[in-house]
Design a protein around this motif. Structure first.
Motif, short mmCIF file in Angstrom:
data_model
loop_
_atom_site.label_atom_id
_atom_site.label_comp_id
_atom_site.label_asym_id
_atom_site.label_seq_id
_atom_site.Cartn_x
_atom_site.Cartn_y
_atom_site.Cartn_z
N ASP A 1 10.45 1.06 -2.46
CA ASP A 1 10.74 -0.37 -2.53
C ASP A 1 11.44 -0.89 -1.29
O ASP A 1 11.36 -2.09 -0.98
N ASN A 2 12.13 0.00 -0.58
CA ASN A 2 12.90 -0.43 0.60
C ASN A 2 12.66 0.51 1.78
O ASN A 2 13.58 1.17 2.26
N PRO A 3 11.41 0.61 2.27
CA PRO A 3 11.11 1.55 3.35
C PRO A 3 11.87 1.25 4.64
O PRO A 3 12.24 2.17 5.37
N ALA B 1 0.83 -1.21 0.00
CA ALA B 1 0.00 0.00 0.00
C ALA B 1 0.87 1.26 0.00
O ALA B 1 0.55 2.24 -0.68
N PHE B 2 1.95 1.22 0.76
CA PHE B 2 2.86 2.37 0.82
C PHE B 2 3.39 2.71 -0.57
O PHE B 2 3.43 3.87 -0.97
N ARG B 3 3.75 1.69 -1.30
CA ARG B 3 4.29 1.90 -2.64
C ARG B 3 3.19 2.30 -3.63
O ARG B 3 3.32 3.27 -4.36
N SER B 4 2.10 1.56 -3.64
CA SER B 4 1.06 1.78 -4.65
C SER B 4 0.36 3.13 -4.49
O SER B 4 0.05 3.80 -5.48
N LEU B 5 0.11 3.55 -3.24
CA LEU B 5 -0.54 4.84 -3.02
C LEU B 5 0.34 5.99 -3.50
O LEU B 5 -0.14 6.94 -4.13
N ASN B 6 1.63 5.92 -3.21
CA ASN B 6 2.55 6.95 -3.67
C ASN B 6 2.72 6.92 -5.18
O ASN B 6 2.72 7.97 -5.84
#
Length: 326
Positions: A201-203, A177-182
């Protein structure tokens, strides 16, 4: 009326319309009482012409707060009744000038006598009532001019719906979700850049392990918004507010504000004194949000992002945590 006791303030407009209808009906009968052939809806236009003399349609509309088509229709009706003449002694036919006829002037004298009695009658109601409706209307008009009922309802809707939003710390299950929303919002307005891919990709490596934090907004237990607090290796700033994104399908529930609050309060808890962010002025709602949080524009810093054309900072020493708890 018991109906309005049941409906509550939801029926404010209906109740006002009902009162207006009663007053308008009485007004028509009052004109008959004084043997004046006159429609109550003409009065604002007629009053301006009787007090100020000839006016254009535009001038009258601006004076009484009506639309030009509405004023034009009233002028036409009063012209048919012989009270008004248009373009009298006007050399410019493009300027629709209206003025009272002799008949209109005679009627205005009768109405002045009538107005004195009406004023006295209204004053008697005011003296009997616990609240001065006339003053209250003036106050309400001012307040609604400052902020409309629609906007106030929108704010209440946001406030109510925001109570169903949870802000939780980042967990591995929210990485997608973190990736897709951004990626969704960046791709809508700009292009994904190398720095985006590294953080998204690497939070853990680029944000959390370096002392930062990520917050996730849940609505009905679904991740609908994210925002990161990234530790900076900078003498001027402790952290950067970054990677804020809210699903366009769920906007309008104060989610960005709630995420911003969480990030700023987390920075305070970590002892930060200044937060930095980068954005683009095309994103007006985002800029407004940052300003609401207390960020101000700064200049002269380098950035890894091509899309960045505005940089802002928040001085936490000027604020208390309680400011964000509303």
């Amino acid at each position: 009326m018991k109906l309005f006791e049941r409906t509550g303030k939801m029926a404010l407009g209906s109740r006002l319309r009902l009162m207006t209808a009663k007053l308008t009906d009485d007004a028509a009968k009052i004109y008959e009482l004084y043997e004046v052939e006159f429609s109550p809806k003409w009065f604002p236009v007629f009053f301006v012409l009787s007090e100020d003399g000839e006016k254009t349609i535009t001038e009258i509309a601006n004076e009484i707060g009506h639309s030009q088509p509405s004023v034009s229709k009233i002028i036409q009706e009063m012209t048919a009744a012989g009270l008004v003449q248009e373009n009298r002694e006007s050399t410019d036919k493009r300027r629709n000038v209206a003025a009272l006829t002799n008949k209109g002037i005679d009627i205005s004298q009768k109405i002045k006598v009538q107005c004195g009695d009406v004023d006295a009658a209204v004053e008697s109601i005011i003296s009997e009532a616990r609240h001065n409706l006339w003053e209250a209307i003036e106050e309400w008009e001012f307040l609604l001019e400052q902020k409309s009922l629609l906007r106030r309802v929108q704010e209440q809707k946001k406030l109510r719906e925001s109570k169903d939003v949870q802000i939780v710390p980042y967990e591995e299950q929210y990485q997608t979700a973190f990736r897709s929303l951004n990626e969704e919002w960046i791709s809508t307005y700009f292009q994904m850049e190398e720095a985006d891919y590294k953080a998204l990709d690497n939070p853990n490596e680029y944000i959390l392990e370096k002392g930062g934090k990520i917050f996730v907004a849940l609505y009905n237990n679904e991740p609908v918004g994210v925002c990161a607090l990234i530790k900076m290796n900078d003498p001027d700033y402790d952290f950067e507010l970054a990677k804020m994104a809210v699903s366009p399908k769920i906007q309008g529930k104060n989610i960005g504000w709630l995420l911003g609050q969480a990030v700023v309060n987390a920075a305070k808890d970590l002892g930060a004194t200044k937060i930095y962010l980068e954005s683009n002025t095309a994103l007006k709602p985002a800029i407004n949000l940052y300003q609401k949080l207390g960020f101000i524009k700064v200049v002269g810093r380098s950035t890894p992002y091509e899309r960045c054309n505005i940089q802002m900072e928040l001085n936490l020493s000027n604020q208390s945590k309680s400011q964000f708890i509303k």
